[in-house]
Write a protein that holds these residues in place. Structure first.
Motif, short mmCIF file in Angstrom:
data_model
loop_
_atom_site.label_atom_id
_atom_site.label_comp_id
_atom_site.label_asym_id
_atom_site.label_seq_id
_atom_site.Cartn_x
_atom_site.Cartn_y
_atom_site.Cartn_z
N ARG A 68 48.23 28.41 46.71
CA ARG A 68 48.05 26.96 46.51
C ARG A 68 49.32 26.27 46.08
NH1 ARG A 68 44.03 25.69 41.81
NH2 ARG A 68 42.89 27.35 42.79
N TYR A 69 49.35 25.00 46.41
CA TYR A 69 50.34 24.09 45.83
C TYR A 69 49.66 23.51 44.61
CZ TYR A 69 53.08 23.93 50.19
OH TYR A 69 53.86 24.24 51.27
N SER A 70 50.37 23.48 43.50
CA SER A 70 49.84 22.91 42.28
C SER A 70 50.76 21.77 41.85
CB SER A 70 49.77 23.98 41.19
OG SER A 70 49.25 23.45 40.00
N PHE A 71 50.18 20.61 41.63
CA PHE A 71 50.96 19.42 41.26
C PHE A 71 50.48 18.88 39.93
CE2 PHE A 71 50.77 19.54 45.90
CZ PHE A 71 52.11 19.48 46.23
N ASP A 72 51.42 18.50 39.08
CA ASP A 72 51.11 17.73 37.88
C ASP A 72 51.36 16.28 38.26
OD1 ASP A 72 50.62 20.07 36.51
OD2 ASP A 72 52.55 20.10 35.50
N ILE A 73 50.35 15.44 38.07
CA ILE A 73 50.44 14.04 38.47
C ILE A 73 50.09 13.15 37.28
CG2 ILE A 73 49.50 12.24 39.98
CD1 ILE A 73 48.97 14.42 42.07
N ILE B 159 46.12 22.10 45.92
CA ILE B 159 45.86 21.99 47.36
C ILE B 159 46.07 23.37 47.98
CG2 ILE B 159 46.57 20.90 49.53
CD1 ILE B 159 45.38 18.88 47.56
N ASP B 160 45.10 23.86 48.74
CA ASP B 160 45.23 25.16 49.39
C ASP B 160 46.41 25.12 50.36
OD1 ASP B 160 44.71 27.31 51.47
OD2 ASP B 160 43.08 27.71 50.06
N ALA B 161 47.33 26.05 50.23
CA ALA B 161 48.56 26.06 51.04
C ALA B 161 48.33 26.54 52.46
CB ALA B 161 49.61 26.93 50.36
N LEU C 297 41.56 22.01 45.92
CA LEU C 297 41.01 23.09 45.10
C LEU C 297 40.78 22.66 43.66
CD1 LEU C 297 43.29 25.99 46.39
CD2 LEU C 297 40.91 25.55 47.01
N GLU C 298 41.52 21.64 43.23
CA GLU C 298 41.46 21.25 41.82
C GLU C 298 41.95 19.81 41.69
OE1 GLU C 298 42.79 23.44 37.74
OE2 GLU C 298 44.20 23.55 39.41
N ASN C 299 41.31 19.07 40.78
CA ASN C 299 41.71 17.70 40.47
C ASN C 299 41.15 17.38 39.09
OD1 ASN C 299 42.42 15.02 40.45
ND2 ASN C 299 41.12 14.42 42.15
N VAL C 300 41.84 17.91 38.06
CA VAL C 300 41.31 17.82 36.70
C VAL C 300 42.39 17.35 35.72
CG1 VAL C 300 39.60 19.63 37.09
CG2 VAL C 300 41.85 20.25 36.23
N PRO C 301 41.96 16.75 34.62
CA PRO C 301 42.94 16.38 33.58
C PRO C 301 43.61 17.64 33.04
CG PRO C 301 40.83 15.32 33.17
CD PRO C 301 40.61 16.31 34.27
N MET D 92 51.24 14.67 50.00
CA MET D 92 50.45 13.52 50.46
C MET D 92 48.97 13.73 50.17
SD MET D 92 52.48 12.33 53.96
CE MET D 92 51.00 12.30 54.86
N ALA D 93 48.47 14.95 50.40
CA ALA D 93 47.05 15.24 50.13
C ALA D 93 46.75 15.11 48.63
CB ALA D 93 46.71 16.65 50.62
N ALA D 94 47.66 15.60 47.79
CA ALA D 94 47.45 15.53 46.34
C ALA D 94 47.44 14.08 45.86
CB ALA D 94 48.54 16.33 45.62
N LEU D 95 48.37 13.29 46.38
CA LEU D 95 48.43 11.88 45.96
C LEU D 95 47.28 11.06 46.51
CD1 LEU D 95 52.27 11.35 46.15
CD2 LEU D 95 50.85 11.37 44.08
#
Length: 105
Positions: free
Chosen positions: A71-76, A87-89, A95-99, A46-49
Motif C-alpha cells: 500500500r501507499y500510505s499518506f499523512d494528510i 491506497i492499495d498499490a 484501504l484506510e481513511n482515519v484520523p 490523486m486517489a488519496a486526496l
C-alpha cells in the motif's frame, strides 16, 4: 508585436499553476517496493486526496496486511487534523481513511 499586460500575464500564470498537481510532499519512503506496484505514486496521491482533501505531509509505500499487501500510505492534513489514508498499490482501492492516533507510525 503587441505585449500582454503584466497583470494579465501574472493572472494567467497563476491560473495555470493552480491546475498543476502539487509536487510530492517528500521523497517516497519504501521506494524499494515500487517495482511491485501497478499504481503510480501520482495516481495514488490523486486517489488519496479524493478521499481526504487536504495537504499530503508524508508518503510511504509499505507492506501491510489488507488488500494486496502493498500500500501507499499518506499523512494528510485536512481541516486542521492529521489523517492516514491508505491506497492499495496494486488495485488502487482505498484501504484506510482515519484520523492519526496519538502514536502515528
Amino acid at each position: 508585436m503587441k505585449r500582454m499586460p503584466t497583470a494579465l500575464a501574472a493572472a494567467l500564470i497563476g491560473s495555470i499553476a493552480t491546475m498543476l498537481p502539487a509536487a510530492p510532499a517528500a521523497k517516497l519512503k519504501g521506494s524499494q517496493y515500487a517495482a511491485q506496484s501497478k499504481l503510480s505514486l501520482a495516481a495514488a496521491r490523486m486517489a488519496a486526496l479524493k478521499l481526504r482533501p487536504g495537504t499530503i505531509t508524508d508518503q510511504e509505500m509499505e507492506k501491510e496486511k489488507g488488500g494486496s499487501g502493498l500500500r501507499y500510505s499518506f499523512d494528510i492534513m485536512s481541516k486542521g487534523r492529521a489523517y492516514e489514508v491508505g491506497i492499495d498499490a496494486v488495485t488502487g482501492k482505498p484501504l484506510e481513511n482515519v484520523p492519526e492516533g496519538h502514536n502515528p507510525d
